[in-house]
Design a protein around this motif. Structure first.
Motif, PDB file in Angstrom:
ATOM      1  N   ARG A  72     -59.859  20.282 -43.370  1.00  0.00           N
ATOM      2  CA  ARG A  72     -60.838  19.222 -43.214  1.00  0.00           C
ATOM      3  C   ARG A  72     -60.103  17.911 -42.981  1.00  0.00           C
ATOM      4  O   ARG A  72     -59.267  17.501 -43.792  1.00  0.00           O
TER       5      ARG A  72
ATOM      6  N   SER B 280     -68.570  14.479 -52.242  1.00  0.00           N
ATOM      7  CA  SER B 280     -69.199  15.156 -51.110  1.00  0.00           C
ATOM      8  C   SER B 280     -70.681  14.853 -51.087  1.00  0.00           C
ATOM      9  O   SER B 280     -71.314  14.654 -52.130  1.00  0.00           O
TER      10      SER B 280
ATOM     11  N   GLU C 134     -58.039  13.716 -47.607  1.00  0.00           N
ATOM     12  CA  GLU C 134     -58.299  15.151 -47.714  1.00  0.00           C
ATOM     13  C   GLU C 134     -56.993  15.862 -48.051  1.00  0.00           C
ATOM     14  O   GLU C 134     -55.967  15.627 -47.412  1.00  0.00           O
TER      15      GLU C 134
ATOM     16  N   THR D  34     -72.834  17.004 -50.332  1.00  0.00           N
ATOM     17  CA  THR D  34     -73.536  18.211 -50.780  1.00  0.00           C
ATOM     18  C   THR D  34     -73.560  18.342 -52.300  1.00  0.00           C
ATOM     19  O   THR D  34     -74.048  19.357 -52.809  1.00  0.00           O
ATOM     20  N   ASP D  35     -73.038  17.367 -52.997  1.00  0.00           N
ATOM     21  CA  ASP D  35     -73.041  17.410 -54.456  1.00  0.00           C
ATOM     22  C   ASP D  35     -74.475  17.305 -54.967  1.00  0.00           C
ATOM     23  O   ASP D  35     -75.177  16.341 -54.654  1.00  0.00           O
TER      24      ASP D  35
ATOM     25  N   ARG E 163     -65.254  19.182 -55.286  1.00  0.00           N
ATOM     26  CA  ARG E 163     -66.154  18.364 -54.467  1.00  0.00           C
ATOM     27  C   ARG E 163     -67.488  18.111 -55.162  1.00  0.00           C
ATOM     28  O   ARG E 163     -68.382  17.519 -54.568  1.00  0.00           O
TER      29      ARG E 163
END
Length: 403
Positions: free
Chosen positions: A56, A254, A61, A256-257, A88
């Motif tokens: 990524r 992130s 990163e 998406t957390d 993440r």
């Protein structure tokens, strides 16, 4: 003059003289070369995409070999025997803090308030260390009241470790940060500390590194990048800070957390008494609308069109003419009405001219033609008395015709 005979055309074996001569061979030779070049370009693009998909690419990163990545730091830490885990989700980072691991937060500014609170609670519950990269005042306010942002470096700088740094220097003597235009997140931040906190690599305006009760603040993200870790003694500071416990949780916030996506709505920031007050205002508004819209008595139905009596119409027109001082208009109305009635009695058409009406009326009355023309014609009326006299004269004229 003699002419030589042209040589006969040679015919290839298996062909005839009518077959066309073969064209130039150069374009046919270039076509396979072009196909080979296109195929090689496609293979190179596929290989690049596959290689790019193995990591990524982003700021700090841990697997990114680009300038903004931190693959070099992670590889050296693993070579030193440090167990590096990439997290993440806030829940995983908080669990690492409770278990005593060092947790590096690469971008604290992206954390929601509930995420920062979860890290603060985990830090109090466990004995892990928390390393923040360029945190802002809001994040620090929830984690420590001993470290606050003070200023920023507006130019590239080399900051030396002062004599009071002690162990906070982590064997580094000079740190180098790039110009804000070349930095990963702009200008490096400096922090001011109170008596119970320690600071290093700075001056009177603030320090680039600060520490208080297991909370370590790094004022520049370029200290951990592949492009910046090799400058001056940046690597000594970063590696010694992150490798102190032998276990590291590299926390990259992130989108998406689950804890980050369930952010509080705007209504959640309102105080608890807001709901009852809003309901009371709505009820008051409804009552006001009901009171203002109440009918005072039954609805009156009036048939249309409205029938007006002739006397009222004449009286209303007269009052309007009187208010406007329109004596000539009133006189014209009286003369016109009288002329219409006289024409009906004498059998004349309404379109007849004044001269025709006067000529017909003259034998029927004792008035001369000039008196009739002055009475029925557009003679000016200047006073109310003249208007009243005109009305009486017209009435006598009609009576004379009736006789």
């Amino acid at each position: 003059m003699s002419f030589e005979a042209a040589p006969a055309p040679t015919v290839p074996v298996g062909g005839t003289a009518a077959d066309p001569a073969p064209g130039p061979a150069a374009p046919r030779r270039r076509r396979p070369l072009l196909i080979v070049l296109i195929a090689l370009a496609m293979i190179a693009a596929v290989l690049a995409s596959v290689a790019r998909g193995l990591y990524r690419d982003g700021e700090l990163e841990p697997d990114a070999p680009t300038d903004q990545g931190s693959k070099a730091v992670v590889q050296v830490l693993e070579d030193l025997g440090v167990a590096v885990d990439v997290d993440r989700h806030t829940a995983d980072a908080a669990e690492a803090l409770r278990s005593g691991r060092t947790v590096l937060v690469t971008d604290p500014g992206r954390l929601a308030p509930q995420q920062v609170s979860a890290l603060a609670d985990a830090r109090e519950a466990g004995d892990g260390r928390l390393v923040l990269v360029r945190p802002d005042a809001l994040v620090l306010a929830s984690l420590s009241d001993e470290i606050t942002p003070s200023s920023a470096l507006r130019d590239s700088a080399r900051l030396e470790a002062g004599p009071d740094c002690g162990d906070l220097a982590h064997r580094a003597r000079v740190l180098e940060v790039p110009h804000p235009d070349d930095g990963l997140r702009g200008a490096a931040a400096l922090y001011r500390t109170d008596d119970r906190a320690e600071a290093c690599f700075g001056d009177d305006s603030g320090a680039l590194v600060a520490e208080h009760d297991g909370l370590i603040v790094l004022g520049s993200a370029d200290l951990l990048t592949n492009a910046g870790v090799g400058r001056a003694d940046n690597s000594a500071l970063v590696l010694n800070v992150l490798a102190a416990d032998g276990e590291l949780s590299w926390y990259v916030p992130s989108t998406t957390d689950p804890m980050g996506t369930s952010s509080q709505s705007l209504l959640g920031y309102l105080p608890g008494w807001t709901g009852p007050v809003v309901l009371w205002l709505l009820l008051t508004a409804v009552l006001a609308l009901v009171a203002a819209g109440r009918r005072f008595g039954p609805v009156v139905v009036e048939p249309l069109p409205v029938t007006v009596r002739p006397q009222e119409l004449v009286l209303g027109s007269a009052r309007l003419l009187q208010r406007a001082d329109a004596r000539d208009g009133a006189a014209a109305s009286l003369r016109a009405a009288t002329a219409v009635r006289l024409a009906d009695r004498l059998g004349l058409r309404h379109e007849s001219s004044l001269d025709g009406l006067v000529a017909t009326l003259a034998p029927q009355t004792e008035r001369s033609a000039e008196e009739l023309r002055a009475l029925l014609g557009p003679t000016p009326v200047t006073t109310d008395q003249d208007l009243v006299r005109l009305a009486h004269d017209l009435d006598r004229l009609e009576k004379e015709i009736d006789r």
